[in-house]
Scaffold this motif. Structure first.
Motif, PDB file in Angstrom:
ATOM      1  N   ALA A 283      43.543  54.328  47.727  1.00  0.00           N
ATOM      2  CA  ALA A 283      44.157  53.001  47.688  1.00  0.00           C
ATOM      3  C   ALA A 283      45.236  52.918  46.641  1.00  0.00           C
ATOM      4  O   ALA A 283      46.140  52.122  46.726  1.00  0.00           O
ATOM      5  N   SER A 284      45.173  53.729  45.616  1.00  0.00           N
ATOM      6  CA  SER A 284      46.121  53.626  44.510  1.00  0.00           C
ATOM      7  C   SER A 284      46.895  54.922  44.370  1.00  0.00           C
ATOM      8  O   SER A 284      46.562  55.770  43.573  1.00  0.00           O
ATOM      9  N   LEU A 285      47.916  55.091  45.200  1.00  0.00           N
ATOM     10  CA  LEU A 285      48.721  56.290  45.113  1.00  0.00           C
ATOM     11  C   LEU A 285      49.482  56.325  43.808  1.00  0.00           C
ATOM     12  O   LEU A 285      49.840  55.306  43.247  1.00  0.00           O
ATOM     13  N   ALA A 286      49.754  57.537  43.325  1.00  0.00           N
ATOM     14  CA  ALA A 286      50.525  57.657  42.092  1.00  0.00           C
ATOM     15  C   ALA A 286      51.966  57.319  42.370  1.00  0.00           C
ATOM     16  O   ALA A 286      52.475  57.464  43.462  1.00  0.00           O
ATOM     17  N   GLY A 287      52.663  56.884  41.321  1.00  0.00           N
ATOM     18  CA  GLY A 287      54.080  56.559  41.453  1.00  0.00           C
ATOM     19  C   GLY A 287      54.473  55.629  40.347  1.00  0.00           C
ATOM     20  O   GLY A 287      53.652  55.194  39.567  1.00  0.00           O
ATOM     21  N   SER A 288      55.757  55.310  40.252  1.00  0.00           N
ATOM     22  CA  SER A 288      56.220  54.428  39.196  1.00  0.00           C
ATOM     23  C   SER A 288      57.006  53.284  39.782  1.00  0.00           C
ATOM     24  O   SER A 288      57.842  53.478  40.648  1.00  0.00           O
ATOM     25  N   SER A 289      56.731  52.069  39.315  1.00  0.00           N
ATOM     26  CA  SER A 289      57.478  50.936  39.820  1.00  0.00           C
ATOM     27  C   SER A 289      58.770  50.713  39.075  1.00  0.00           C
ATOM     28  O   SER A 289      59.659  50.050  39.554  1.00  0.00           O
ATOM     29  N   LYS A 290      58.898  51.223  37.935  1.00  0.00           N
ATOM     30  CA  LYS A 290      60.220  51.423  37.352  1.00  0.00           C
ATOM     31  C   LYS A 290      60.225  52.814  36.776  1.00  0.00           C
ATOM     32  O   LYS A 290      59.324  53.187  36.039  1.00  0.00           O
TER      33      LYS A 290
ATOM     34  N   VAL B  99      51.889  44.293  59.897  1.00  0.00           N
ATOM     35  CA  VAL B  99      50.790  45.000  60.573  1.00  0.00           C
ATOM     36  C   VAL B  99      50.175  46.032  59.632  1.00  0.00           C
ATOM     37  O   VAL B  99      48.942  46.156  59.512  1.00  0.00           O
ATOM     38  N   ASP B 100      51.018  46.761  58.936  1.00  0.00           N
ATOM     39  CA  ASP B 100      50.517  47.769  58.007  1.00  0.00           C
ATOM     40  C   ASP B 100      49.765  47.139  56.842  1.00  0.00           C
ATOM     41  O   ASP B 100      48.742  47.663  56.387  1.00  0.00           O
ATOM     42  N   PHE B 101      50.292  46.013  56.332  1.00  0.00           N
ATOM     43  CA  PHE B 101      49.599  45.306  55.258  1.00  0.00           C
ATOM     44  C   PHE B 101      48.179  44.934  55.695  1.00  0.00           C
ATOM     45  O   PHE B 101      47.216  45.094  54.944  1.00  0.00           O
ATOM     46  N   GLU B 102      48.069  44.439  56.918  1.00  0.00           N
ATOM     47  CA  GLU B 102      46.763  44.027  57.421  1.00  0.00           C
ATOM     48  C   GLU B 102      45.816  45.226  57.525  1.00  0.00           C
ATOM     49  O   GLU B 102      44.626  45.129  57.174  1.00  0.00           O
ATOM     50  N   GLU B 103      46.318  46.359  57.963  1.00  0.00           N
ATOM     51  CA  GLU B 103      45.481  47.550  58.069  1.00  0.00           C
ATOM     52  C   GLU B 103      45.005  48.019  56.702  1.00  0.00           C
ATOM     53  O   GLU B 103      43.845  48.431  56.540  1.00  0.00           O
ATOM     54  N   ILE B 104      45.880  47.965  55.709  1.00  0.00           N
ATOM     55  CA  ILE B 104      45.488  48.367  54.352  1.00  0.00           C
ATOM     56  C   ILE B 104      44.435  47.417  53.806  1.00  0.00           C
ATOM     57  O   ILE B 104      43.443  47.838  53.193  1.00  0.00           O
ATOM     58  N   THR B 105      44.626  46.127  54.033  1.00  0.00           N
ATOM     59  CA  THR B 105      43.653  45.133  53.575  1.00  0.00           C
ATOM     60  C   THR B 105      42.288  45.365  54.214  1.00  0.00           C
ATOM     61  O   THR B 105      41.251  45.325  53.538  1.00  0.00           O
ATOM     62  N   LEU B 106      42.257  45.627  55.508  1.00  0.00           N
ATOM     63  CA  LEU B 106      40.994  45.878  56.195  1.00  0.00           C
ATOM     64  C   LEU B 106      40.316  47.128  55.656  1.00  0.00           C
ATOM     65  O   LEU B 106      39.091  47.169  55.482  1.00  0.00           O
ATOM     66  N   ARG B 107      41.110  48.152  55.381  1.00  0.00           N
ATOM     67  CA  ARG B 107      40.539  49.401  54.864  1.00  0.00           C
ATOM     68  C   ARG B 107      39.913  49.202  53.489  1.00  0.00           C
ATOM     69  O   ARG B 107      38.859  49.758  53.173  1.00  0.00           O
ATOM     70  N   LEU B 108      40.558  48.389  52.659  1.00  0.00           N
ATOM     71  CA  LEU B 108      40.072  48.189  51.295  1.00  0.00           C
ATOM     72  C   LEU B 108      39.026  47.086  51.202  1.00  0.00           C
ATOM     73  O   LEU B 108      38.325  46.987  50.189  1.00  0.00           O
ATOM     74  N   GLY B 109      38.940  46.254  52.241  1.00  0.00           N
ATOM     75  CA  GLY B 109      37.961  45.166  52.236  1.00  0.00           C
ATOM     76  C   GLY B 109      38.630  43.829  51.980  1.00  0.00           C
ATOM     77  O   GLY B 109      39.118  43.577  50.875  1.00  0.00           O
ATOM     78  N   ARG B 110      38.652  42.981  53.002  1.00  0.00           N
ATOM     79  CA  ARG B 110      39.387  41.726  52.883  1.00  0.00           C
ATOM     80  C   ARG B 110      38.884  40.859  51.739  1.00  0.00           C
ATOM     81  O   ARG B 110      39.665  40.321  50.957  1.00  0.00           O
ATOM     82  N   GLU B 111      37.572  40.706  51.618  1.00  0.00           N
ATOM     83  CA  GLU B 111      37.039  39.818  50.590  1.00  0.00           C
ATOM     84  C   GLU B 111      37.313  40.373  49.200  1.00  0.00           C
ATOM     85  O   GLU B 111      37.659  39.623  48.274  1.00  0.00           O
TER      86      GLU B 111
END
Length: 523
Positions: free
Chosen positions: A19-26, A499-511
């Motif tokens: 769920a938490s890929l490595a990378g930098s936001s800046k 659509v992709d956002f929804e799939e990620i949310t379902l994978r990680l657990g909506r609640e």
């Protein structure tokens, strides 16, 4: 939703990855080639302890940081920290792509190899939700530690230091983006006359995205640096996976966020329904796709360093990016020193109110501040064997005396965000601090005013700090690139992202995601 083969491949990799890929936001490094960085060391502020009275004698602190200028401040502290505490310090520098994974794996397994990390603000979703880092509230006012004032941090970046009402990040870098423009071009009487004749209004610093678009169109194709070669109206970095999605986030903010809708941007906090394909987002992406026409075509494959080089060479009239560019413009090799103005990100004369499902017109430009970027700051591992010594180190780095130097030199990746960084009447800083660091006076006045206005704006683009934040961002990035290159329409690209956002949310657990999202928004 049909994806390009490249988009589908990247998306599948995202959906099967952690769920938490490595990378930098800046990016922590400058990655530019046309200028040289300077040499301005910060002062020593912590006195050496007396033998037998060192507060953390025999302890050891290990800090993990990303390779690059953002890490420079920690090694600079080593001798001072060890002399003041009796502890020893090891600084582990790793590539950006490995930083989060290394630290997250360590806390996930409770190993305690790293006592602290100079972390990106978007990491807090994973780290706090998993109870992997320590809040430092109990240390903050303890006289044993170097004193720094969290209330000096302006409201925008200060919000990133907290999560769920507790203090987790020790202030260091204060990221946000502003617009940069060529002051000399906008003040040239010849350009002013020609622009007014073409567009029917006076050439000035853009306050709206419509004006930004017109200025970019006007200067595109002209020689802007005197080398008899056609240059561009603007420059951006739009290479997939290279932080180009922040251009869209900043551009779209005033199309979505407004006085009656200060937080609904990413998801509905009640349901976690994605909002990224709303009418305001779509209109913003349509404009972004249009803006691509006024920059070099190569910028579709550029990272931030290549875009910054293009501006520093005097080849673009406009851009919008982090504070690093303003500081790099003051260095040897820059062709825009004394010519680079800065202002808040442009706004709009209306936004789409998601809650009311209608467009709302505004008399004055609707401006939205931002804290886009990593805002790289210290966090302490729950499994640290020396948490107090680790906090001492981070608080020392946060001290006013050192932070003033970090912000003034700028090329270390540490950007301003505290009142003592800004000039009166916005703050208590001193002009000489910047002039001694080599800044042009007009440039620094514009730069600091822009950042003060940005961080002090009561409207701020909501920062995504939930588990999987990077996965959401990368999925969005894939589809933005498809729109920018003409593979998908803006509307289709954002529907695919939703659509992709929804799939990620379902994978990680909506609640789970809903609770984390609400906590990150302070709800």
């Amino acid at each position: 939703m049909k994806l390009s083969k490249a988009g589908l491949g990247i998306l599948l990799a995202l959906l099967v990855a952690p769920a938490s890929l490595a990378g930098s936001s800046k990016p922590g490094g400058t990655a530019v080639t046309v200028v040289k960085t300077g040499n301005l060391p910060p002062p020593r502020v912590a006195p050496a302890c007396k033998p037998g009275h060192c507060p953390f004698a025999g302890q050891h602190v290990t800090v993990i940081v990303s390779i690059g200028p953002i890490a420079w401040a920690i090694p600079e502290l080593k001798d001072e920290f060890e002399a003041a505490t009796g502890a020893t310090l090891t600084v582990v520098q790793v590539p950006f792509s490995e930083h989060f994974d290394n630290f997250y794996s360590d806390v996930l397994n409770g190993a305690g190899k790293y006592d602290a990390s100079i972390a990106g603000a978007w990491w807090l979703g994973e780290l706090v939700a998993g109870d992997y880092i320590l809040a430092y509230d109990k240390y903050y006012n303890d006289p044993r530690f170097p004193k720094w004032d969290i209330d000096e941090v302006l409201p925008g970046p200060r919000s990133l230091l907290f999560y769920g009402g507790k203090k987790y990040m020790v202030a260091n870098d204060h990221d946000g983006q502003v617009m940069y423009y060529r002051r000399d071009l906008l003040e040239d009487p010849r350009h002013q006359a020609a622009f007014k004749q073409k567009f029917g209004y006076a050439l000035a610093v853009p306050k709206t995205w419509e004006q930004f678009r017109d200025v970019a169109e006007y200067f595109n194709g002209r020689d802007l640096n005197g080398d008899s070669v056609s240059d561009s109206g603007l420059t951006m970095f739009l290479k997939p996976g290279a932080q180009g999605l922040f251009h869209f986030m900043l551009l779209s903010a005033p199309f979505v966020i407004g006085p009656d809708n200060p937080k609904l941007y990413w998801f509905d906090p009640k349901t976690m329904k994605p909002l990224i394909d709303g009418p305001g987002h779509v209109r913003a992406l349509e404009l972004l796709v249009e803006l691509v026409r006024f920059g070099p075509r190569e910028m579709l494959t550029w990272d931030h360093g290549q875009s910054w080089d293009y501006f520093l060479e005097g080849r673009a009239a406009l851009t919008f990016t982090w504070g690093d560019l303003g500081a790099l413009a003051q260095q040897e090799g820059s062709k825009v020193k004394g010519r680079i103005g800065a202002a808040p990100i442009p706004g709009t004369h209306g936004y789409y109110n998601i809650a009311q499902r209608k467009w709302v017109k505004t008399g004055q430009p609707n401006l939205v501040g931002n804290t886009t970027g990593g805002s790289w700051a210290g966090v302490i591992s729950k499994y640290s064997k020396a948490p107090e010594a680790a906090y001492y180190l981070l608080a020392l780095m946060a001290s006013k005396e050192k932070s003033q130097v970090y912000a003034a030199r700028g090329w270390d990746g540490i950007d301003p965000g505290r009142r003592f960084h800004f000039l009166p009447p916005d703050g208590s800083g001193k002009l000489d601090t910047y002039l001694k660091a080599g800044w042009d006076e007009a440039d620094i006045r514009d730069y600091l005013r822009a950042y003060s206005d940005n961080f002090g704006n009561p409207l701020q683009l909501p920062y995504l700090r939930i588990p999987g934040a990077y996965s959401y961002w990368q999925a969005l990035d894939v589809h933005l690139a498809e729109a920018e290159s003409g593979q998908l329409s803006p509307e289709a690209a954002l529907k695919a992202a939703a659509v992709d956002f929804e799939e990620i949310t379902l994978r990680l657990g909506r609640e789970r995601q809903r609770r984390a999202y609400r906590a990150s928004l302070g709800l």
